[in-house]
Design a protein around this motif. Structure first.
Motif, PDB file in Angstrom:
ATOM      1  N   GLY A 341       0.834  -1.410  -0.139  1.00  0.00           N
ATOM      2  CA  GLY A 341      -0.023  -0.100  -0.042  1.00  0.00           C
ATOM      3  C   GLY A 341       0.902   1.317  -0.046  1.00  0.00           C
ATOM      4  N   ALA A 342       1.981   1.217  -0.161  1.00  0.00           N
ATOM      5  CA  ALA A 342       2.958   2.366  -0.187  1.00  0.00           C
ATOM      6  C   ALA A 342       3.157   2.916  -1.703  1.00  0.00           C
ATOM      7  N   ARG A 343       3.281   4.109  -1.703  1.00  0.00           N
ATOM      8  CA  ARG A 343       3.605   4.798  -2.833  1.00  0.00           C
ATOM      9  C   ARG A 343       5.038   5.249  -3.300  1.00  0.00           C
ATOM     10  N   TYR A 344       5.511   4.741  -4.437  1.00  0.00           N
ATOM     11  CA  TYR A 344       6.992   5.418  -4.663  1.00  0.00           C
ATOM     12  C   TYR A 344       7.067   6.381  -5.854  1.00  0.00           C
ATOM     13  N   LEU A 345       7.999   7.233  -5.879  1.00  0.00           N
ATOM     14  CA  LEU A 345       8.132   8.027  -7.137  1.00  0.00           C
ATOM     15  C   LEU A 345       9.802   7.991  -7.333  1.00  0.00           C
ATOM     16  N   GLY A 346       9.999   7.553  -8.694  1.00  0.00           N
ATOM     17  CA  GLY A 346      11.443   7.787  -9.219  1.00  0.00           C
ATOM     18  C   GLY A 346      11.452   8.900 -10.321  1.00  0.00           C
ATOM     19  N   ALA A 347      12.774   9.203 -10.239  1.00  0.00           N
ATOM     20  CA  ALA A 347      12.974  10.499 -11.213  1.00  0.00           C
ATOM     21  C   ALA A 347      14.271  10.068 -12.048  1.00  0.00           C
ATOM     22  N   VAL A 348      14.355   9.962 -13.194  1.00  0.00           N
ATOM     23  CA  VAL A 348      15.375   9.763 -14.166  1.00  0.00           C
ATOM     24  C   VAL A 348      15.433  10.966 -15.207  1.00  0.00           C
ATOM     25  N   GLU A 349      16.651  11.698 -15.010  1.00  0.00           N
ATOM     26  CA  GLU A 349      16.714  12.986 -15.799  1.00  0.00           C
ATOM     27  C   GLU A 349      18.054  13.205 -16.224  1.00  0.00           C
ATOM     28  N   ARG A 399      25.181   8.401 -12.502  1.00  0.00           N
ATOM     29  CA  ARG A 399      25.040   9.396 -11.437  1.00  0.00           C
ATOM     30  C   ARG A 399      26.411  10.287 -11.705  1.00  0.00           C
ATOM     31  N   SER A 400      27.538   9.465 -11.721  1.00  0.00           N
ATOM     32  CA  SER A 400      28.748  10.376 -11.451  1.00  0.00           C
ATOM     33  C   SER A 400      29.027  11.084 -12.713  1.00  0.00           C
ATOM     34  N   ALA A 401      28.239  10.703 -14.000  1.00  0.00           N
ATOM     35  CA  ALA A 401      28.537  11.237 -15.340  1.00  0.00           C
ATOM     36  C   ALA A 401      27.462  12.493 -15.398  1.00  0.00           C
ATOM     37  N   GLY A 402      26.673  12.726 -14.264  1.00  0.00           N
ATOM     38  CA  GLY A 402      25.645  13.785 -14.294  1.00  0.00           C
ATOM     39  C   GLY A 402      24.081  13.541 -14.533  1.00  0.00           C
ATOM     40  N   HIS A 403      23.974  12.072 -14.429  1.00  0.00           N
ATOM     41  CA  HIS A 403      22.352  11.747 -14.815  1.00  0.00           C
ATOM     42  C   HIS A 403      21.670  11.925 -13.342  1.00  0.00           C
ATOM     43  N   ILE A 404      20.842  12.008 -13.304  1.00  0.00           N
ATOM     44  CA  ILE A 404      19.844  11.878 -12.177  1.00  0.00           C
ATOM     45  C   ILE A 404      18.961  10.548 -12.062  1.00  0.00           C
ATOM     46  N   LEU A 405      19.153   9.800 -11.046  1.00  0.00           N
ATOM     47  CA  LEU A 405      18.311   8.608 -10.933  1.00  0.00           C
ATOM     48  C   LEU A 405      17.952   8.689  -9.216  1.00  0.00           C
ATOM     49  N   THR A 406      16.661   8.655  -8.997  1.00  0.00           N
ATOM     50  CA  THR A 406      16.259   8.672  -7.557  1.00  0.00           C
ATOM     51  C   THR A 406      15.007   7.814  -7.439  1.00  0.00           C
ATOM     52  N   ALA A 407      14.734   7.325  -6.334  1.00  0.00           N
ATOM     53  CA  ALA A 407      13.551   6.431  -5.914  1.00  0.00           C
ATOM     54  C   ALA A 407      13.393   6.657  -4.649  1.00  0.00           C
ATOM     55  N   ARG A 408      12.066   7.180  -4.125  1.00  0.00           N
ATOM     56  CA  ARG A 408      11.700   7.407  -2.631  1.00  0.00           C
ATOM     57  C   ARG A 408      10.189   7.098  -2.442  1.00  0.00           C
ATOM     58  N   GLN A 409      10.075   6.827  -1.359  1.00  0.00           N
ATOM     59  CA  GLN A 409       8.651   6.665  -0.917  1.00  0.00           C
ATOM     60  C   GLN A 409       7.824   7.871  -0.786  1.00  0.00           C
ATOM     61  N   VAL A 410       6.760   8.076  -1.511  1.00  0.00           N
ATOM     62  CA  VAL A 410       6.047   9.229  -1.033  1.00  0.00           C
ATOM     63  C   VAL A 410       4.792   9.147  -0.128  1.00  0.00           C
ATOM     64  N   THR A 411       4.418   7.973   0.185  1.00  0.00           N
ATOM     65  CA  THR A 411       3.615   7.873   1.310  1.00  0.00           C
ATOM     66  C   THR A 411       4.017   6.770   2.189  1.00  0.00           C
ATOM     67  N   GLN A 412       3.397   6.683   3.614  1.00  0.00           N
ATOM     68  CA  GLN A 412       3.932   5.904   4.325  1.00  0.00           C
ATOM     69  C   GLN A 412       3.133   4.580   4.195  1.00  0.00           C
ATOM     70  N   LEU A 413       3.499   3.401   5.016  1.00  0.00           N
ATOM     71  CA  LEU A 413       2.583   2.147   5.004  1.00  0.00           C
ATOM     72  C   LEU A 413       1.547   2.554   5.609  1.00  0.00           C
ATOM     73  N   PRO A 414       0.278   1.784   5.330  1.00  0.00           N
ATOM     74  CA  PRO A 414      -0.723   1.986   5.950  1.00  0.00           C
ATOM     75  C   PRO A 414      -0.706   1.461   7.598  1.00  0.00           C
TER      76      PRO A 414
END
Ligand code: NAP
Length: 479
Positions: A341-349, A399-414
């Motif tokens: 039931g958690a939600r995650y958001l990743g970013a790649v840029e 990442r070392s070459a300057g690309h962004i790669l992230t992943a994080r939880q955006v809600t807590q577990l129920p």
């Protein structure tokens, strides 16, 4: 470095548009001592390319090889520990080199986005490569590194949090700018021609699990075809349209899941779209972009319009200019819901034209990763994907070459099981924070709160941006 090969890395296709960029990236970024060679079918043109790469490349060996000459390909595969190929279209020119590398136990990487070629490569080379210990890694450019490493990052973040399997996972391209090369167009047209000519190939190309290592073992999750038209996505709270690379990226990501024993989950439903936001112009933009994509596909599919487009579009060897490559960029979000039931958001840029500037970084770092990071790579061989062949080691390099790669939880577990009919994720908001609530409603993250307001709960989910804007939520948090 192992001494059993003359070279660490060879770039095959170094005289082509993408090959020159990859060679240039390696000349500028490979650590001293890495032995690099350039390969192609003309020694004279290879020498011209090398001369343009500066002092770092001045002593790089040149290897003449032709994709129609099996002896030259066998010699190429034996000369290096890693061969990267930008010789495309790959289905027409690529399989013999993959076979040579698989048999010689040589790691191989490329920039293909051709599903049919990769299916052939899996069928012909996976077992041989696995037995010889070779990592054959297709799709090491914009398709499909951001998708494959982005989803792997979400899976690893969810696993570290004990948040369960990935369920609905959607990649949204929120911004992209760049050009296209003649080689890429030739590859797209080649695949279209193959698909037009054969019902069996059409079926493979349309199969969401076309690259599965075990098709019958894949789960039946209903319709998983790539979205084809503009629509308002209530879950994301934005208008979306098709993403041109979904047809390859989604297959690669599903193969990564299967090669890891379905570690992302057996209910992992993955799709890719282009996001157009929720503003007043969004439906028009989404509709126009979807129609334009269909028009280009149709234009390339029919002889007379294809001939006309061929005169307007770049020819093989040509591609976006220096300014377009430098000022291009891409920004991607990946939204996932997990079984807990958690939600995650990743970013790649990344900054730089995705298909050329950013892809040359991706393929260049792939070559260095396969050559230099062996002790950090997953213990797999065969026809792999970027995530299953290199995973975190490649992500760290990018990442070392300057690309962004992230992943994080955006809600807590129920904290408790959601009530029937209520969204499955927990409310991390509180009534004292109406601003955040409204922002989240716009982003359509589910909340586990009773919603009430000047409209109904359905007002918050309305397809109409105006109705959603006017909906004034009050919440009674159940937490
Ligand atoms: N996934 C991504 O993000 C991405 C990005 C960029 C490119 N790509 C793919 O990369 C491939 C190359 O694109 P490009 O724009 O660089 O194409 P290109 O400029 O046409 O280059 C093709 C290369 O293949 C070589 N070649 C052609 N026939 C050959 C043969 N029989 N034997 C050996 N070499 C041969 C050419 O050599 P000559 O110079 O001797 O003609 C040239 O070096 C395409 O398939 C494209 O779709 C993918």
């Amino acid at each position: 470095m192992s001494g059993d090969r003359e070279l660490d890395v060879v770039v095959f296709g170094a005289t082509g548009f993408a090959g020159r960029l990859v060679a240039g990236y390696l000349a500028g970024h490979a650590p001293g001592g890495v032995r690099i060679g350039l390969a192609g079918r003309s020694g004279r043109r290879l020498a011209d390319v090398r001369a343009g790469l500066g002092a770092a490349a001045s002593d790089w060996p040149l290897l003449v090889a032709d994709s129609a000459d099996l002896v030259s390909l066998a010699a190429l595969a034996r000369a290096a520990r890693v061969v990267v190929s930008t010789v495309g279209p790959y289905r027409a020119r690529g399989l013999a080199l993959v076979e040579a590398c698989a048999g010689a136990g040589t790691d191989y990487a490329d920039l293909t986005g051709e599903v049919l070629f990769i299916r052939d490569s899996i069928d012909r080379c996976h077992d041989v490569a696995a037995a010889a210990g070779a990592r054959i890694v297709h799709c090491c450019g914009f398709d499909s590194v951001p998708s494959d490493l982005g989803v792997l990052g979400l899976h690893e973040a969810a696993r570290a949090d004990g948040a369960g399997d990935l369920l609905d996972t959607t990649l949204v391209v929120t911004a992209v700018r760049g050009g296209v090369s003649g080689g890429t167009l030739a590859s797209m047209m080649g695949q279209q021609a193959d698909v037009r000519a054969s019902a069996q190939l059409r079926e493979i190309a349309a199969d969401p699990y076309a690259l599965s290592p075990d098709r019958v073992a894949e789960p039946d999750l209903g319709d998983e075809h790539d979205p084809g038209w503009a629509r308002f996505d209530g879950g994301l709270g934005m208008w979306t349209g098709p993403f041109v690379m979904a047809g390859i990226n989604t297959r690669v990501v599903r193969r990564s899941n299967a090669l890891q024993g379905w570690a992302y989950g057996r209910q992992f439903r993955y799709r890719e779209v282009t996001g157009f936001g929720a503003g007043p112009a969004a439906p028009l933009l989404a509709g126009a972009a979807s129609t334009a994509l269909k028009a280009v596909e149709a234009g390339l599919a029919f002889g007379p319009s294809r001939a006309m487009l061929a005169r307007l579009l770049p020819s093989p060897g040509q591609g976006p200019g220096e300014r377009t490559r430098r000022t291009g960029y891409f920004r991607i979000q990946i939204h996932a819901r997990t079984s807990a039931g958690a939600r995650y958001l990743g970013a790649v840029e990344a900054q730089g034209d995705p298909g050329y500037a950013a892809s040359s970084v991706m393929l260049g770092e792939t070559a260095l990763c396969l050559a230099l990071d062996r002790d950090q790579l997953p213990g797999r061989a065969g026809v792999l994907t970027p995530a299953t062949a290199m995973g975190a080691a490649l992500a760290a390099r990018l990442r070392s070459a300057g690309h962004i790669l992230t992943a994080r939880q955006v809600t807590q577990l129920p904290r408790t099981r959601p009530r029937p009919g209520w969204p499955a994720s927990c409310c991390t908001l509180c009534p004292a924070r109406p601003q955040r609530l409204r922002a989240r409603l716009r982003a359509r993250d589910s909340i586990n709160c009773r919603l009430a307001g000047s409209g109904s709960e359905s007002g918050a989910r309305s397809k109409s941006p105006r109705v959603r804007r006017d909906f004034r939520p009050r919440i009674a948090c159940r937490g």
